[in-house]
Design a protein around this motif. Structure first.
Motif, PDB file in Angstrom:
ATOM      1  N   ALA A   6       0.810  -1.213   0.000  1.00 40.84           N
ATOM      2  CA  ALA A   6       0.000   0.000   0.000  1.00 40.84           C
ATOM      3  C   ALA A   6       0.846   1.266   0.000  1.00 40.84           C
ATOM      4  CB  ALA A   6      -0.926   0.007   1.212  1.00 40.84           C
ATOM      5  N   GLN A   7       2.139   1.167   0.280  1.00 41.63           N
ATOM      6  CA  GLN A   7       3.003   2.336   0.317  1.00 41.63           C
ATOM      7  C   GLN A   7       3.302   2.818  -1.102  1.00 41.63           C
ATOM      8  OE1 GLN A   7       3.953   3.836   3.190  1.00 41.63           O
ATOM      9  NE2 GLN A   7       2.697   2.312   4.197  1.00 41.63           N
ATOM     10  N   PRO A   8       3.222   4.134  -1.337  1.00 47.63           N
ATOM     11  CA  PRO A   8       3.538   4.622  -2.675  1.00 47.63           C
ATOM     12  C   PRO A   8       5.031   4.469  -2.970  1.00 47.63           C
ATOM     13  CG  PRO A   8       3.123   6.455  -1.179  1.00 47.63           C
ATOM     14  CD  PRO A   8       2.830   5.195  -0.424  1.00 47.63           C
ATOM     15  N   ALA A   9       5.333   4.284  -4.228  1.00 47.38           N
ATOM     16  CA  ALA A   9       6.730   4.181  -4.646  1.00 47.38           C
ATOM     17  C   ALA A   9       7.451   5.491  -4.348  1.00 47.38           C
ATOM     18  CB  ALA A   9       6.794   3.877  -6.135  1.00 47.38           C
ATOM     19  N   GLN A  16      24.409  17.128  -9.651  1.00 48.90           N
ATOM     20  CA  GLN A  16      25.637  16.485 -10.117  1.00 48.90           C
ATOM     21  C   GLN A  16      26.633  16.256  -8.986  1.00 48.90           C
ATOM     22  OE1 GLN A  16      27.439  18.337 -13.509  1.00 48.90           O
ATOM     23  NE2 GLN A  16      29.313  17.173 -13.327  1.00 48.90           N
ATOM     24  N   CYS A  17      26.784  17.220  -8.079  1.00 44.55           N
ATOM     25  CA  CYS A  17      27.779  17.069  -7.017  1.00 44.55           C
ATOM     26  C   CYS A  17      27.256  16.301  -5.807  1.00 44.55           C
ATOM     27  CB  CYS A  17      28.315  18.434  -6.589  1.00 44.55           C
ATOM     28  SG  CYS A  17      27.166  19.452  -5.640  1.00 44.55           S
ATOM     29  N   GLY A  18      25.944  16.048  -5.734  1.00 42.91           N
ATOM     30  CA  GLY A  18      25.362  15.281  -4.643  1.00 42.91           C
ATOM     31  C   GLY A  18      25.014  16.089  -3.405  1.00 42.91           C
ATOM     32  N   ALA A  19      25.260  17.389  -3.408  1.00 42.66           N
ATOM     33  CA  ALA A  19      24.947  18.207  -2.237  1.00 42.66           C
ATOM     34  C   ALA A  19      23.443  18.352  -2.039  1.00 42.66           C
ATOM     35  CB  ALA A  19      25.585  19.594  -2.353  1.00 42.66           C
ATOM     36  N   ILE A  20      22.693  18.465  -3.132  1.00 46.23           N
ATOM     37  CA  ILE A  20      21.243  18.610  -3.058  1.00 46.23           C
ATOM     38  C   ILE A  20      20.625  17.305  -3.551  1.00 46.23           C
ATOM     39  CG2 ILE A  20      19.228  19.938  -3.761  1.00 46.23           C
ATOM     40  CD1 ILE A  20      21.221  21.623  -2.202  1.00 46.23           C
ATOM     41  N   ARG A  21      19.885  16.660  -2.661  1.00 44.89           N
ATOM     42  CA  ARG A  21      19.200  15.410  -2.994  1.00 44.89           C
ATOM     43  C   ARG A  21      17.741  15.557  -2.615  1.00 44.89           C
ATOM     44  NH1 ARG A  21      23.862  11.871  -0.172  1.00 44.89           N
ATOM     45  NH2 ARG A  21      25.423  12.235  -1.775  1.00 44.89           N
ATOM     46  N   TYR A  22      16.918  14.732  -3.230  1.00 44.25           N
ATOM     47  CA  TYR A  22      15.490  14.783  -2.911  1.00 44.25           C
ATOM     48  C   TYR A  22      14.880  13.414  -3.030  1.00 44.25           C
ATOM     49  CZ  TYR A  22      14.775  14.701  -7.984  1.00 44.25           C
ATOM     50  OH  TYR A  22      14.777  14.347  -9.320  1.00 44.25           O
ATOM     51  N   GLN A  23      13.684  13.290  -2.476  1.00 37.04           N
ATOM     52  CA  GLN A  23      12.863  12.107  -2.702  1.00 37.04           C
ATOM     53  C   GLN A  23      11.429  12.567  -2.875  1.00 37.04           C
ATOM     54  OE1 GLN A  23      13.655   9.656   0.726  1.00 37.04           O
ATOM     55  NE2 GLN A  23      11.815  10.364   1.753  1.00 37.04           N
ATOM     56  N   ALA A  24      10.699  11.830  -3.701  1.00 35.82           N
ATOM     57  CA  ALA A  24       9.289  12.127  -3.970  1.00 35.82           C
ATOM     58  C   ALA A  24       8.536  10.815  -4.035  1.00 35.82           C
ATOM     59  CB  ALA A  24       9.142  12.892  -5.278  1.00 35.82           C
ATOM     60  N   ALA A  25       7.341  10.810  -3.484  1.00 34.35           N
ATOM     61  CA  ALA A  25       6.531   9.593  -3.445  1.00 34.35           C
ATOM     62  C   ALA A  25       5.439   9.649  -4.505  1.00 34.35           C
ATOM     63  CB  ALA A  25       5.905   9.415  -2.069  1.00 34.35           C
ATOM     64  N   GLY A  26       5.054   8.481  -4.980  1.00 28.16           N
ATOM     65  CA  GLY A  26       3.972   8.388  -5.954  1.00 28.16           C
ATOM     66  C   GLY A  26       4.486   8.152  -7.354  1.00 28.16           C
ATOM     67  N   PRO A  46      18.257  21.644 -26.524  1.00 21.07           N
ATOM     68  CA  PRO A  46      17.031  21.991 -27.243  1.00 21.07           C
ATOM     69  C   PRO A  46      15.745  21.782 -26.447  1.00 21.07           C
ATOM     70  CG  PRO A  46      17.873  19.909 -28.039  1.00 21.07           C
ATOM     71  CD  PRO A  46      18.891  20.446 -27.082  1.00 21.07           C
ATOM     72  N   ALA A  47      15.811  21.108 -25.311  1.00 25.42           N
ATOM     73  CA  ALA A  47      14.614  20.882 -24.482  1.00 25.42           C
ATOM     74  C   ALA A  47      15.042  20.378 -23.115  1.00 25.42           C
ATOM     75  CB  ALA A  47      13.677  19.876 -25.138  1.00 25.42           C
ATOM     76  N   MET A  48      14.172  20.606 -22.139  1.00 25.63           N
ATOM     77  CA  MET A  48      14.332  20.014 -20.805  1.00 25.63           C
ATOM     78  C   MET A  48      13.267  18.928 -20.689  1.00 25.63           C
ATOM     79  SD  MET A  48      16.649  21.631 -18.835  1.00 25.63           S
ATOM     80  CE  MET A  48      16.177  21.536 -17.131  1.00 25.63           C
ATOM     81  N   LEU A  49      13.571  17.858 -19.995  1.00 27.03           N
ATOM     82  CA  LEU A  49      12.594  16.807 -19.724  1.00 27.03           C
ATOM     83  C   LEU A  49      12.170  16.928 -18.265  1.00 27.03           C
ATOM     84  CD1 LEU A  49      10.958  14.311 -20.490  1.00 27.03           C
ATOM     85  CD2 LEU A  49      13.008  12.925 -20.054  1.00 27.03           C
ATOM     86  N   TRP A  50      10.880  17.218 -18.061  1.00 30.94           N
ATOM     87  CA  TRP A  50      10.312  17.413 -16.734  1.00 30.94           C
ATOM     88  C   TRP A  50       9.355  16.280 -16.407  1.00 30.94           C
ATOM     89  CZ3 TRP A  50      12.322  21.298 -14.001  1.00 30.94           C
ATOM     90  CH2 TRP A  50      12.868  22.381 -14.674  1.00 30.94           C
ATOM     91  N   VAL A  51       9.208  15.990 -15.125  1.00 30.07           N
ATOM     92  CA  VAL A  51       8.224  15.024 -14.655  1.00 30.07           C
ATOM     93  C   VAL A  51       7.702  15.517 -13.307  1.00 30.07           C
ATOM     94  CG1 VAL A  51       9.945  13.530 -13.567  1.00 30.07           C
ATOM     95  CG2 VAL A  51       7.744  12.580 -14.246  1.00 30.07           C
ATOM     96  N   GLY A  52       6.392  15.354 -13.084  1.00 32.76           N
ATOM     97  CA  GLY A  52       5.767  15.915 -11.894  1.00 32.76           C
ATOM     98  C   GLY A  52       5.517  14.912 -10.783  1.00 32.76           C
ATOM     99  N   PHE A  53       5.517  15.445  -9.564  1.00 34.71           N
ATOM    100  CA  PHE A  53       5.133  14.718  -8.364  1.00 34.71           C
ATOM    101  C   PHE A  53       4.307  15.679  -7.513  1.00 34.71           C
ATOM    102  CE2 PHE A  53       9.014  12.627  -9.702  1.00 34.71           C
ATOM    103  CZ  PHE A  53       8.710  11.291  -9.553  1.00 34.71           C
ATOM    104  N   ARG A  54       3.436  15.152  -6.690  1.00 29.00           N
ATOM    105  CA  ARG A  54       2.671  15.998  -5.773  1.00 29.00           C
ATOM    106  C   ARG A  54       3.661  16.741  -4.878  1.00 29.00           C
ATOM    107  NH1 ARG A  54      -2.542  16.970  -6.561  1.00 29.00           N
ATOM    108  NH2 ARG A  54      -2.593  17.536  -4.375  1.00 29.00           N
ATOM    109  N   GLY A  55       3.482  18.042  -4.760  1.00 26.57           N
ATOM    110  CA  GLY A  55       4.413  18.871  -4.004  1.00 26.57           C
ATOM    111  C   GLY A  55       4.620  18.430  -2.568  1.00 26.57           C
TER     112      GLY A  55
END
Length: 140
Positions: A6-9, A16-26, A46-55
């Motif tokens: 039942a836990q979301p993925a 690049q340097c690893g100083a800023i990391r994040y995690q997002a569920a869903g 020529p383009a950025m590839l974006w993907v969304g997660f609930r804030g």
């Protein structure tokens, strides 16, 4: 079904340097390319590839804390690492979603673009084959 099922993925990502990391569920939502002028300038391509997660599911976890923020439009903030400059996220005013740069994700599986914003502004030599729209799950 177990509690673990039942836990979301959870997806992780970092600069690049690893100083800023994040995690997002869903599940990743609305993977799309963008060829607007700010995206091509900050991405250097020529383009950025974006993907969304609930804030509310995104948390900053790296030793560098939160990224630096820059307002590239009156209603859009972009996050980047102040140490290495990697672009990481964008948040539109009044949106429940946070968009992360897909290639900052540790695992990019299932993140093929289904749309292309500002396609008319894309480099004329750029040819894009978009992924098919995800189909709704059928009840079993």
């Amino acid at each position: 079904m177990t509690l673990a099922d039942a836990q979301p993925a959870v997806r992780t990502g970092q600069c690049q340097c690893g100083a800023i990391r994040y995690q997002a569920a869903g599940e990743p939502d609305d993977p799309h390319l963008c060829s607007c002028e700010p995206c091509t300038r900050i991405g250097g391509g020529p383009a950025m590839l974006w993907v969304g997660f609930r804030g509310e599911t995104l948390t900053w976890t790296g030793p560098g804390g939160e990224p630096a923020w820059y307002a590239s439009w009156p209603t859009l903030l972009r996050a980047f690492c102040p140490r290495c400059g990697t672009q990481l996220a964008s948040v539109a005013e009044d949106s429940p979603m946070v968009m992360v740069t897909a290639f900052s994700l540790t695992d990019q599986s299932g993140v093929a673009p289904v749309g292309h914003s500002y396609r008319a502004d894309a480099a004329p030599w750029m040819t894009i084959t978009l992924a098919p729209e995800p189909q709704p799950q059928q009840p079993r």
